[in-house]
Design a protein around this motif. Structure first.
Motif, short mmCIF file in Angstrom:
data_model
loop_
_atom_site.label_atom_id
_atom_site.label_comp_id
_atom_site.label_asym_id
_atom_site.label_seq_id
_atom_site.Cartn_x
_atom_site.Cartn_y
_atom_site.Cartn_z
N THR A 9 0.83 -1.21 0.00
CA THR A 9 0.00 0.00 0.00
C THR A 9 0.86 1.24 0.00
O THR A 9 1.95 1.27 0.57
CB THR A 9 -0.96 0.02 1.21
N THR A 10 0.35 2.27 -0.69
CA THR A 10 1.06 3.55 -0.81
C THR A 10 0.02 4.65 -0.98
O THR A 10 -1.17 4.36 -1.17
CB THR A 10 2.04 3.51 -2.01
N THR A 11 0.45 5.88 -0.91
CA THR A 11 -0.48 7.00 -1.09
C THR A 11 -0.45 7.56 -2.51
O THR A 11 -1.32 8.34 -2.89
CB THR A 11 -0.16 8.13 -0.09
N SER A 12 0.56 7.16 -3.31
CA SER A 12 0.61 7.63 -4.70
C SER A 12 1.37 6.62 -5.55
O SER A 12 2.11 5.79 -5.04
CB SER A 12 1.29 9.00 -4.77
#
Length: 152
Positions: free
Chosen positions: A129-132
Protein backbone atom coordinates in the motif's frame (compact mmCIF):
# COMPACT_ATOMS: atom_id res chain seq x y z
CA UNK A 1 9.79 -26.42 -21.00
CA UNK A 2 7.88 -29.53 -20.04
CA UNK A 3 5.87 -30.13 -16.87
CA UNK A 4 4.37 -33.47 -15.85
CA UNK A 5 0.68 -33.36 -14.87
CA UNK A 6 -1.34 -36.16 -13.28
CA UNK A 7 -4.60 -36.83 -15.12
CA UNK A 8 -7.65 -39.00 -14.42
CA UNK A 9 -9.98 -40.05 -17.22
CA UNK A 10 -13.49 -40.47 -15.83
CA UNK A 11 -15.80 -43.27 -16.98
CA UNK A 12 -17.80 -41.04 -19.36
CA UNK A 13 -14.52 -40.01 -21.02
CA UNK A 14 -13.20 -43.55 -21.53
CA UNK A 15 -12.19 -44.27 -25.09
CA UNK A 16 -11.51 -40.62 -25.91
CA UNK A 17 -7.90 -39.54 -26.47
CA UNK A 18 -6.19 -37.54 -23.76
CA UNK A 19 -5.50 -33.87 -24.59
CA UNK A 20 -2.72 -33.53 -27.16
CA UNK A 21 -0.89 -30.78 -29.00
CA UNK A 22 -1.87 -30.68 -32.69
CA UNK A 23 1.64 -29.62 -33.76
CA UNK A 24 5.07 -29.58 -32.08
CA UNK A 25 4.80 -25.81 -31.46
CA UNK A 26 1.14 -25.63 -30.44
CA UNK A 27 0.52 -23.68 -27.23
CA UNK A 28 -2.80 -25.39 -26.44
CA UNK A 29 -4.05 -28.96 -26.23
CA UNK A 30 -7.49 -29.81 -27.59
CA UNK A 31 -10.21 -30.71 -25.08
CA UNK A 32 -12.95 -33.06 -26.26
CA UNK A 33 -16.64 -33.36 -25.43
CA UNK A 34 -17.16 -36.37 -23.15
CA UNK A 35 -20.88 -36.76 -23.81
CA UNK A 36 -22.93 -39.83 -24.60
CA UNK A 37 -25.41 -38.31 -27.05
CA UNK A 38 -25.22 -35.24 -29.31
CA UNK A 39 -26.26 -31.94 -27.73
CA UNK A 40 -27.96 -29.08 -29.54
CA UNK A 41 -26.64 -25.63 -28.69
CA UNK A 42 -29.21 -23.18 -30.03
CA UNK A 43 -28.33 -19.54 -30.76
CA UNK A 44 -28.07 -17.51 -27.55
CA UNK A 45 -27.85 -20.56 -25.27
CA UNK A 46 -24.91 -21.63 -23.15
CA UNK A 47 -24.12 -24.92 -21.45
CA UNK A 48 -21.46 -26.73 -19.49
CA UNK A 49 -19.88 -29.51 -21.55
CA UNK A 50 -17.96 -32.19 -19.63
CA UNK A 51 -14.50 -33.30 -20.73
CA UNK A 52 -14.30 -36.47 -18.64
CA UNK A 53 -10.96 -35.29 -17.23
CA UNK A 54 -9.58 -34.32 -13.84
CA UNK A 55 -6.04 -33.02 -13.42
CA UNK A 56 -3.59 -32.19 -10.63
CA UNK A 57 -1.49 -29.20 -11.66
CA UNK A 58 1.76 -28.58 -9.82
CA UNK A 59 1.82 -25.58 -7.49
CA UNK A 60 2.66 -22.42 -9.42
CA UNK A 61 0.75 -23.44 -12.58
CA UNK A 62 -2.71 -22.89 -14.01
CA UNK A 63 -4.59 -24.36 -16.96
CA UNK A 64 -6.26 -21.76 -19.17
CA UNK A 65 -9.34 -22.92 -21.07
CA UNK A 66 -9.71 -21.01 -24.34
CA UNK A 67 -12.04 -21.04 -27.36
CA UNK A 68 -11.24 -22.81 -30.62
CA UNK A 69 -10.78 -20.15 -33.31
CA UNK A 70 -12.31 -22.35 -36.03
CA UNK A 71 -15.52 -22.84 -34.03
CA UNK A 72 -15.69 -19.10 -33.37
CA UNK A 73 -15.20 -18.08 -37.00
CA UNK A 74 -17.28 -20.77 -38.70
CA UNK A 75 -20.13 -21.18 -36.20
CA UNK A 76 -20.05 -18.32 -33.68
CA UNK A 77 -19.23 -20.78 -30.88
CA UNK A 78 -17.09 -19.43 -28.06
CA UNK A 79 -16.64 -19.75 -24.31
CA UNK A 80 -18.47 -17.59 -21.79
CA UNK A 81 -15.69 -17.52 -19.23
CA UNK A 82 -12.61 -17.02 -21.33
CA UNK A 83 -9.99 -17.72 -20.56
CA UNK A 84 -11.30 -20.01 -17.89
CA UNK A 85 -8.80 -20.80 -15.16
CA UNK A 86 -8.17 -24.20 -13.61
CA UNK A 87 -6.31 -23.57 -10.35
CA UNK A 88 -3.53 -25.84 -9.10
CA UNK A 89 -5.64 -26.94 -6.12
CA UNK A 90 -8.82 -27.81 -8.14
CA UNK A 91 -9.46 -31.53 -8.40
CA UNK A 92 -12.91 -31.69 -10.02
CA UNK A 93 -13.84 -32.44 -13.61
CA UNK A 94 -12.84 -29.88 -16.22
CA UNK A 95 -15.99 -28.45 -17.81
CA UNK A 96 -16.21 -26.06 -20.75
CA UNK A 97 -18.88 -23.30 -20.67
CA UNK A 98 -19.84 -22.95 -24.34
CA UNK A 99 -22.14 -20.32 -25.89
CA UNK A 100 -23.64 -20.08 -29.36
CA UNK A 101 -23.34 -16.52 -30.69
CA UNK A 102 -24.08 -17.73 -34.21
CA UNK A 103 -27.34 -17.77 -36.14
CA UNK A 104 -27.83 -21.55 -36.40
CA UNK A 105 -28.11 -24.41 -33.95
CA UNK A 106 -24.74 -26.07 -33.37
CA UNK A 107 -24.52 -29.81 -32.68
CA UNK A 108 -21.88 -30.99 -30.20
CA UNK A 109 -20.99 -34.66 -30.64
CA UNK A 110 -18.95 -37.05 -28.51
CA UNK A 111 -15.25 -36.50 -29.11
CA UNK A 112 -15.69 -33.09 -30.75
CA UNK A 113 -12.92 -30.56 -30.13
CA UNK A 114 -14.64 -27.96 -27.94
CA UNK A 115 -11.82 -25.87 -26.46
CA UNK A 116 -8.10 -25.73 -25.96
CA UNK A 117 -6.15 -25.90 -22.74
CA UNK A 118 -2.92 -23.95 -22.19
CA UNK A 119 -0.72 -24.82 -19.21
CA UNK A 120 1.01 -21.70 -17.88
CA UNK A 121 3.09 -20.62 -14.91
CA UNK A 122 1.12 -18.49 -12.49
CA UNK A 123 2.59 -15.79 -10.29
CA UNK A 124 0.91 -14.75 -7.06
CA UNK A 125 1.25 -11.11 -6.05
CA UNK A 126 1.42 -9.35 -2.72
CA UNK A 127 0.23 -5.78 -2.16
CA UNK A 128 2.32 -2.83 -1.04
CA UNK A 129 0.00 0.00 0.00
CA UNK A 130 1.06 3.55 -0.81
CA UNK A 131 -0.48 7.00 -1.09
CA UNK A 132 0.61 7.63 -4.70
CA UNK A 133 1.85 5.85 -7.81
CA UNK A 134 4.70 6.74 -10.15
CA UNK A 135 3.69 8.82 -13.15
CA UNK A 136 3.60 7.55 -16.74
CA UNK A 137 2.94 9.14 -20.12
CA UNK A 138 -0.53 7.54 -20.15
CA UNK A 139 -1.41 8.54 -16.64
CA UNK A 140 -5.04 7.89 -15.74
CA UNK A 141 -6.20 7.71 -19.38
CA UNK A 142 -8.79 4.96 -19.58
CA UNK A 143 -10.60 3.13 -22.37
CA UNK A 144 -9.62 4.48 -25.76
CA UNK A 145 -7.03 6.88 -24.37
CA UNK A 146 -4.27 5.45 -26.57
CA UNK A 147 -6.29 6.02 -29.75
CA UNK A 148 -7.89 3.80 -32.35
CA UNK A 149 -5.34 3.87 -35.18
CA UNK A 150 -1.59 3.17 -35.18
CA UNK A 151 -0.73 6.79 -35.98
CA UNK A 152 -2.70 8.37 -33.10
Amino acid sequence: MNVEISIVQLSHGEGLPLPTYATPQSAGMDLLAAIENPIELVPGDRLLVPTGLKIALPSGYEAQIRPKSGLALKHGITLVNTPGTIDADYRGEIGVIMINLGKETFIIERGAKIAQMVIAPCIQASWSTTTSLDSTSRGEGGFGSTGVFAQE
